[in-house]
Design a protein around this motif. Structure first.
Motif, PDB file in Angstrom:
ATOM      1  N   CYS A 254       0.513  -1.553  -0.272  1.00 42.54           N
ATOM      2  CA  CYS A 254      -0.318  -0.529  -0.343  1.00 42.54           C
ATOM      3  C   CYS A 254       0.627   0.744  -0.150  1.00 42.54           C
ATOM      4  N   THR A 255       1.921   1.143   0.868  1.00 42.96           N
ATOM      5  CA  THR A 255       2.898   2.551   1.351  1.00 42.96           C
ATOM      6  C   THR A 255       3.185   2.851  -0.683  1.00 42.96           C
ATOM      7  N   ARG A 256       3.657   1.471  -1.224  1.00 43.01           N
ATOM      8  CA  ARG A 256       4.325   1.709  -2.695  1.00 43.01           C
ATOM      9  C   ARG A 256       3.549   2.090  -3.786  1.00 43.01           C
ATOM     10  N   GLN A 257       2.288   2.230  -3.285  1.00 45.59           N
ATOM     11  CA  GLN A 257       1.377   2.374  -4.155  1.00 45.59           C
ATOM     12  C   GLN A 257       0.546   3.796  -3.843  1.00 45.59           C
TER      13      GLN A 257
ATOM     14  N   GLY B  35       3.149  10.128 -10.329  1.00 44.52           N
ATOM     15  CA  GLY B  35       2.673  10.043 -10.573  1.00 44.52           C
ATOM     16  C   GLY B  35       3.026   8.429 -11.681  1.00 44.52           C
ATOM     17  N   ARG B  36       3.336   7.649 -11.011  1.00 47.77           N
ATOM     18  CA  ARG B  36       3.746   6.288 -12.106  1.00 47.77           C
ATOM     19  C   ARG B  36       3.033   5.990 -11.412  1.00 47.77           C
ATOM     20  N   GLY B  37       2.232   5.208 -10.527  1.00 45.42           N
ATOM     21  CA  GLY B  37       1.029   4.209 -10.709  1.00 45.42           C
ATOM     22  C   GLY B  37      -0.183   4.688 -11.497  1.00 45.42           C
ATOM     23  N   SER B  38      -0.715   3.848 -11.450  1.00 48.66           N
ATOM     24  CA  SER B  38      -2.008   3.856 -12.186  1.00 48.66           C
ATOM     25  C   SER B  38      -3.227   3.586 -10.844  1.00 48.66           C
ATOM     26  N   ARG B  39      -4.384   4.913 -10.604  1.00 45.30           N
ATOM     27  CA  ARG B  39      -5.280   4.264  -9.986  1.00 45.30           C
ATOM     28  C   ARG B  39      -6.750   4.523  -9.931  1.00 45.30           C
ATOM     29  N   THR B  40      -7.446   3.354  -9.330  1.00 43.59           N
ATOM     30  CA  THR B  40      -8.851   3.275  -9.765  1.00 43.59           C
ATOM     31  C   THR B  40      -9.659   4.427  -9.327  1.00 43.59           C
ATOM     32  N   VAL B  41     -10.681   5.131 -10.418  1.00 45.78           N
ATOM     33  CA  VAL B  41     -11.294   6.444 -10.361  1.00 45.78           C
ATOM     34  C   VAL B  41     -12.857   6.304 -10.230  1.00 45.78           C
ATOM     35  N   ASP B  42     -13.628   5.806  -9.454  1.00 45.28           N
ATOM     36  CA  ASP B  42     -14.850   6.629  -9.948  1.00 45.28           C
ATOM     37  C   ASP B  42     -15.412   7.745  -9.547  1.00 45.28           C
ATOM     38  N   LEU B  43     -15.359   8.487 -11.104  1.00 43.39           N
ATOM     39  CA  LEU B  43     -16.076   9.842 -11.746  1.00 43.39           C
ATOM     40  C   LEU B  43     -17.487  10.135 -10.470  1.00 43.39           C
TER      41      LEU B  43
ATOM     42  N   TYR C 129      -6.754  -2.508  -3.020  1.00 44.25           N
ATOM     43  CA  TYR C 129      -7.195  -3.252  -4.296  1.00 44.25           C
ATOM     44  C   TYR C 129      -6.371  -2.658  -6.049  1.00 44.25           C
ATOM     45  N   ASP C 130      -5.730  -1.552  -5.548  1.00 41.14           N
ATOM     46  CA  ASP C 130      -4.839  -0.755  -6.710  1.00 41.14           C
ATOM     47  C   ASP C 130      -2.978  -1.296  -6.640  1.00 41.14           C
ATOM     48  N   ALA C 131      -2.850  -1.988  -5.182  1.00 42.41           N
ATOM     49  CA  ALA C 131      -1.590  -2.023  -4.957  1.00 42.41           C
ATOM     50  C   ALA C 131      -1.458  -3.679  -5.417  1.00 42.41           C
TER      51      ALA C 131
ATOM     52  N   LEU D   8      -5.677 -13.340  -4.313  1.00 43.17           N
ATOM     53  CA  LEU D   8      -5.172 -11.433  -3.153  1.00 43.17           C
ATOM     54  C   LEU D   8      -6.015 -10.588  -3.582  1.00 43.17           C
ATOM     55  N   PHE D   9      -5.726 -10.176  -5.461  1.00 41.09           N
ATOM     56  CA  PHE D   9      -6.273  -9.398  -5.712  1.00 41.09           C
ATOM     57  C   PHE D   9      -8.087  -9.742  -6.074  1.00 41.09           C
ATOM     58  N   GLN D  10      -8.387 -11.135  -5.834  1.00 44.39           N
ATOM     59  CA  GLN D  10      -9.932 -10.861  -6.247  1.00 44.39           C
ATOM     60  C   GLN D  10      -9.731 -11.078  -4.763  1.00 44.39           C
ATOM     61  N   VAL D  11      -9.695 -10.964  -3.657  1.00 45.32           N
ATOM     62  CA  VAL D  11     -10.701 -11.307  -2.535  1.00 45.32           C
ATOM     63  C   VAL D  11     -10.327  -9.029  -2.002  1.00 45.32           C
ATOM     64  N   HIS D  12      -9.093  -8.558  -2.439  1.00 50.39           N
ATOM     65  CA  HIS D  12      -9.180  -7.126  -2.575  1.00 50.39           C
ATOM     66  C   HIS D  12     -10.599  -6.489  -3.493  1.00 50.39           C
ATOM     67  N   LYS D  13     -10.866  -6.979  -4.245  1.00 50.28           N
ATOM     68  CA  LYS D  13     -11.841  -6.661  -5.044  1.00 50.28           C
ATOM     69  C   LYS D  13     -12.922  -6.828  -5.051  1.00 50.28           C
ATOM     70  N   GLU D  14     -13.449  -7.327  -4.150  1.00 49.91           N
ATOM     71  CA  GLU D  14     -14.544  -7.447  -4.164  1.00 49.91           C
ATOM     72  C   GLU D  14     -14.579  -6.662  -2.437  1.00 49.91           C
ATOM     73  N   LYS D  15     -13.307  -6.508  -1.482  1.00 46.44           N
ATOM     74  CA  LYS D  15     -13.337  -6.010  -0.319  1.00 46.44           C
ATOM     75  C   LYS D  15     -13.750  -4.041  -1.195  1.00 46.44           C
ATOM     76  N   TYR D  16     -12.609  -3.804  -1.656  1.00 48.99           N
ATOM     77  CA  TYR D  16     -13.550  -2.792  -2.933  1.00 48.99           C
ATOM     78  C   TYR D  16     -14.932  -1.836  -3.268  1.00 48.99           C
ATOM     79  N   ASP D  17     -15.106  -4.095  -4.346  1.00 51.59           N
ATOM     80  CA  ASP D  17     -16.475  -2.930  -4.832  1.00 51.59           C
ATOM     81  C   ASP D  17     -17.410  -3.151  -2.592  1.00 51.59           C
ATOM     82  N   LYS D  18     -17.393  -3.846  -2.410  1.00 54.09           N
ATOM     83  CA  LYS D  18     -18.494  -3.678  -0.957  1.00 54.09           C
ATOM     84  C   LYS D  18     -18.534  -2.281  -0.587  1.00 54.09           C
ATOM     85  N   MET D  19     -17.406  -1.836  -0.435  1.00 56.45           N
ATOM     86  CA  MET D  19     -16.894  -0.111   0.518  1.00 56.45           C
ATOM     87  C   MET D  19     -17.562   0.921  -0.895  1.00 56.45           C
ATOM     88  N   ARG D  20     -17.312   0.380  -1.911  1.00 58.65           N
ATOM     89  CA  ARG D  20     -18.242   1.478  -2.998  1.00 58.65           C
ATOM     90  C   ARG D  20     -19.406   1.243  -2.415  1.00 58.65           C
TER      91      ARG D  20
END
Length: 393
Positions: A158-161, A168-176, A287-289, A316-328
């Motif tokens: 997460c710190t690296r992300q 400005g090097r990493g990509s970021r998920t944005v819900d406009l 999720y992005d990390a 691990l990506f699937q687990v954090h994706k589900e967590k991200y969707d739930k929080m959104r």
């Protein structure tokens, strides 16, 4: 020989050594009794070991009592402590200088020795128990170590992300749409806090004005009694100031009610929603990390070493994706309910504030009192000694 027979009374529990020696002569029979007679009493030291001097004396007497031609084996009786497994065993070895082949002579353990051996075996089995318990004790420590390892790895990712996004090097998920609603909420919170601060200032100033008007009305009333020539003039002013103080207290109650409800909306309802927004943002960073980590692994080579890592990263990506969707989803629902609640609360409070201020400065005492009744606002009884909420603060 008679002397040896008397001394052998203490060793009746051992079978005669001559029973296992086959001989046709009478001298052999006499020789068979001699080891039994020679072993009068075997002294044992405090630690259960046989003293060497007595052992040599016993062997020497045994040699003298046996004829040389019989070829009997040298007999040695050992006596150990309670913890030994050789108790009650007679060891036999070839007699020095004898040409005859040795013959085994073994005495089986007694019943007491057998019971002690069984007890020792039971204790040996019990001692093996703590080994299993030691393995079980290690499990919680290993689990804690594994949790610390996972936490450290997650924090690093997460710190690296975060650093990558700021550089400005990493990509970021944005819900406009959701991000726009969150920005509007934070901006409105700042504006509501400013309104709340100004209303509190107005309440403090109004309280001081009402207090001054009450004191001025008391002073006019006192002078109307003492100045007969200005009795009516002082009396009119005293009544006016007391009426203004009364209406000011009514307006002060309406303003305080407005402040209390806006404070609940800003510092509790909106703050609770912003707390959920912070949790959503943390889930988005995780999720992005893990998404970035999975993308990097997919770009690399695929072999026997990398495939398990890719599969684990996918999980691990699937687990954090589900967590991200739930929080959104949670943030969207809370923003919707907050907007409905905010409109309802602010509509009522703004109507109250407007009607109270307008009635007060218009001098419409009845309209002012009607406004308080409409919103079920109760004022303290005039002349009460209890301090107001501003004095308590």
């Amino acid at each position: 020989m008679s002397e040896h027979r008397n001394e052998s009374a203490t060793l009746d529990e051992f079978p005669p050594a001559g029973e296992e020696v086959q001989s046709d002569s009478e001298g052999g029979a006499m020789a068979q009794e001699s080891p039994k007679n020679s072993a009068a009493e075997i002294p044992v030291t405090s630690n259960g070991q046989l003293e060497d001097s007595h052992e040599h004396s016993f062997n020497r007497d045994l040699k003298r009592s046996l004829p040389v031609g019989l070829g009997l084996s040298e007999t040695k009786i050992t006596s150990h402590g309670f913890d030994s497994t050789k108790e009650g065993v007679v060891e036999a070895g070839p007699f020095p200088g004898s040409s005859a082949s040795p013959k085994p002579s073994v005495i089986s353990p007694s019943s007491a020795a057998a019971s002690r051996l069984a007890g020792q075996g039971g204790r040996a089995q019990q001692k093996s128990g703590p080994v299993v318990l030691a393995d079980e004790v290690k499990n919680p420590a290993m689990e804690k170590l594994e949790l610390v390892r996972k936490w450290s790895l997650n924090t690093y990712k997460c710190t690296r992300q975060i650093i990558s996004e700021k550089l400005g090097r990493g990509s970021r998920t944005v819900d406009l749409e959701l991000e726009a609603q969150i920005d509007i909420l934070r901006d409105n919170k700042k504006k509501y806090e400013n309104i709340l601060k100004l209303a509190q200032t107005l309440s403090t100033q109004l309280f001081q004005m009402v207090h001054t008007q009450r004191q001025l009305g008391d002073a006019f009333a006192d002078l109307s009694l003492k100045s007969l020539e200005l009795h009516e003039e002082f009396g009119y002013n005293a009544d006016t100031q007391k009426l203004l103080a009364k209406n000011g207290e009514t307006l002060l109650g309406a303003i305080n009610f407005f402040i209390a409800n806006v404070n609940t909306l800003v510092n509790k309802t909106i703050e609770d929603t912003l707390l959920t927004v912070k949790q959503y943002e943390s889930a988005r960073i995780e999720y992005d990390a893990y998404r970035t980590d999975l993308e990097e692994l997919n770009l690399g080579p695929r072999d026997a070493n990398t495939l398990p890592k890719i599969e684990q990263s996918q999980q691990l990506f699937q687990v954090h994706k589900e967590k991200y969707d739930k929080m959104r989803n949670d943030v969207s629902i809370k923003l919707k309910f907050l907007e409905e609640n905010k409109v309802k609360v602010l509509h009522n409070q703004l109507v109250l504030f407007h009607n109270a201020i307008a009635a007060y400065f218009a001098g419409n005492q009845k309209q002012l009192e009607q406004t308080l009744k409409q919103f079920h606002i109760k004022l303290k009884t005039p002349g009460a000694d209890a301090p107001s909420w501003l004095e308590e603060q």
